[in-house]
Design a protein around this motif. Structure first.
Motif, PDB file in Angstrom:
ATOM      1  N   VAL A 236       9.991  -5.132 -11.694  1.00 47.86           N
ATOM      2  CA  VAL A 236       9.795  -4.528 -10.370  1.00 47.86           C
ATOM      3  C   VAL A 236       8.367  -4.808  -9.938  1.00 47.86           C
ATOM      4  CG1 VAL A 236       9.862  -2.412  -9.015  1.00 47.86           C
ATOM      5  CG2 VAL A 236      11.485  -2.772 -10.898  1.00 47.86           C
ATOM      6  N   SER A 237       8.224  -5.333  -8.711  1.00 51.50           N
ATOM      7  CA  SER A 237       6.897  -5.659  -8.192  1.00 51.50           C
ATOM      8  C   SER A 237       6.103  -4.379  -7.955  1.00 51.50           C
ATOM      9  CB  SER A 237       7.033  -6.466  -6.904  1.00 51.50           C
ATOM     10  OG  SER A 237       5.757  -6.690  -6.345  1.00 51.50           O
ATOM     11  N   ILE A 238       4.818  -4.420  -8.232  1.00 58.20           N
ATOM     12  CA  ILE A 238       3.946  -3.275  -8.023  1.00 58.20           C
ATOM     13  C   ILE A 238       3.818  -2.935  -6.550  1.00 58.20           C
ATOM     14  CG2 ILE A 238       1.893  -4.734  -7.999  1.00 58.20           C
ATOM     15  CD1 ILE A 238       2.208  -1.164  -9.407  1.00 58.20           C
ATOM     16  N   TRP A 239       3.904  -4.009  -5.655  1.00 56.02           N
ATOM     17  CA  TRP A 239       3.806  -3.760  -4.214  1.00 56.02           C
ATOM     18  C   TRP A 239       5.044  -3.031  -3.701  1.00 56.02           C
ATOM     19  CZ3 TRP A 239      -0.780  -4.044  -2.375  1.00 56.02           C
ATOM     20  CH2 TRP A 239      -1.697  -4.906  -2.955  1.00 56.02           C
ATOM     21  N   PHE A 240       6.215  -3.348  -4.318  1.00 47.02           N
ATOM     22  CA  PHE A 240       7.429  -2.629  -3.924  1.00 47.02           C
ATOM     23  C   PHE A 240       7.317  -1.146  -4.288  1.00 47.02           C
ATOM     24  CE2 PHE A 240      11.633  -1.005  -5.014  1.00 47.02           C
ATOM     25  CZ  PHE A 240      12.305  -1.202  -3.818  1.00 47.02           C
ATOM     26  N   PHE A 241       6.735  -0.887  -5.423  1.00 46.18           N
ATOM     27  CA  PHE A 241       6.552   0.501  -5.857  1.00 46.18           C
ATOM     28  C   PHE A 241       5.600   1.234  -4.929  1.00 46.18           C
ATOM     29  CE2 PHE A 241       4.214   3.626  -8.433  1.00 46.18           C
ATOM     30  CZ  PHE A 241       5.269   4.458  -8.777  1.00 46.18           C
TER      31      PHE A 241
END
Length: 281
Positions: A236-241
């Motif tokens: 999971v991308s950190i930017w999505f989080f």
């Protein structure tokens, strides 16, 4: 002569009067003395009667005292007998309590003996059953009951118990030198344990020996080891989080604002204000 006779007559008359007077006085005195004597005699009789009564009362009191003393002696004897009976009763009670305690101990000992006897009988029955079972097992031929092994994942810690039938336990286990690397055999317990890292179908030979020295052997037993499957977790991308967190905070802020506006409008209505909503163009 005539004068002398006259004088004699006068003297006689005079003497007679004096005698009469004296006699009357004497009679009075005599009567008084007789009365006093009679009175004294009566007093003496009363005193004697009183003395007799006192003597009789004294004798009665003496007899009563004697009877009271005898009764007191009897009461003392009864008290002593009562005290002796009380002591004997206490001793009997103590002996009864001691006998009751001894009876309880004896009863407990008998119960324990019966329990031990019952346990011994049960143990004897178990030993007899075990002996019969061992005799029946001893008569049966010794054989290895383990024919195959389940699939093992490489790198997994395992502990597998081996089984044998017949013969006379305890069993002693041995294996050939071609055991998979990382696998160990506990010969006394008959357990294979360890960690096999190399996948594949390993084969080796097992040997069991019973208490009588009889031997059974089984070779070529398959020991399958499958490779470990590594599951890749999606990244999971950190930017999505970060975006999801910001969106959640923004949505919570909007909902909170709507909730406060609704509470304010409801308050104004309750206070009697006529609210009109104007849509801006």
């Amino acid at each position: 002569m005539a004068r002398r006779k006259k004088d004699r007559e006068v003297s006689i008359v005079h003497f007679s009067f004096f005698d009469l007077l004296f006699g009357a006085f004497g009679a009075f005195v005599f009567l008084m003395i007789v009365q006093v004597i009679s009175t004294l005699n009566l007093i003496d009789a009363d005193i004697q009667e009183m003395i007799d009564n006192l003597v009789q009362e004294k004798q009665g009191l003496t007899a009563a005292l004697s009877e009271a003393a005898a009764e007191l002696k009897k009461m003392d004897a009864l008290e002593k007998a009562k005290a002796a009976l009380t002591r004997e009763r206490k001793e009997l009670i103590g002996k009864n309590q001691q006998m009751a305690s001894e009876n309880r101990e004896l009863r407990n000992a008998v119960l324990e003996l019966q329990t031990e006897t019952e346990e011994s009988r049960v143990q004897m029955d178990l030993l007899r059953s075990e002996a019969d079972l061992l005799a029946s097992l001893e008569d049966r031929p010794l054989k290895i009951a383990t024919n195959s092994f389940p699939e093992i994942i490489a790198g997994q810690d395992i502990a597998i118990a081996l089984a044998a039938t017949g013969g006379l336990p305890p069993y002693t286990w041995e294996s050939s030198r071609d055991l998979p690397p990382g696998l160990i055999l506990d010969g006394a317990e008959g357990i294979l344990f360890g960690t096999v890292e190399k996948p594949g179908e390993h084969r080796f030979t097992l040997t069991v020996t019973d208490a009588n020295g009889r031997i059974a052997e089984k070779s070529g037993i398959a020991f399958p080891v499958i490779p470990r499957q590594i599951e890749e977790k999606p990244k999971v991308s950190i930017w999505f989080f970060i975006l999801a967190v910001i969106s959640s905070l923004l949505l919570a802020y909007i909902l909170w604002g709507k909730y406060k506006a609704h509470k304010f409008i409801q308050k104004m209505k309750n206070e009697g204000y006529d609210l009109k909503f104007i849509r801006e163009r």
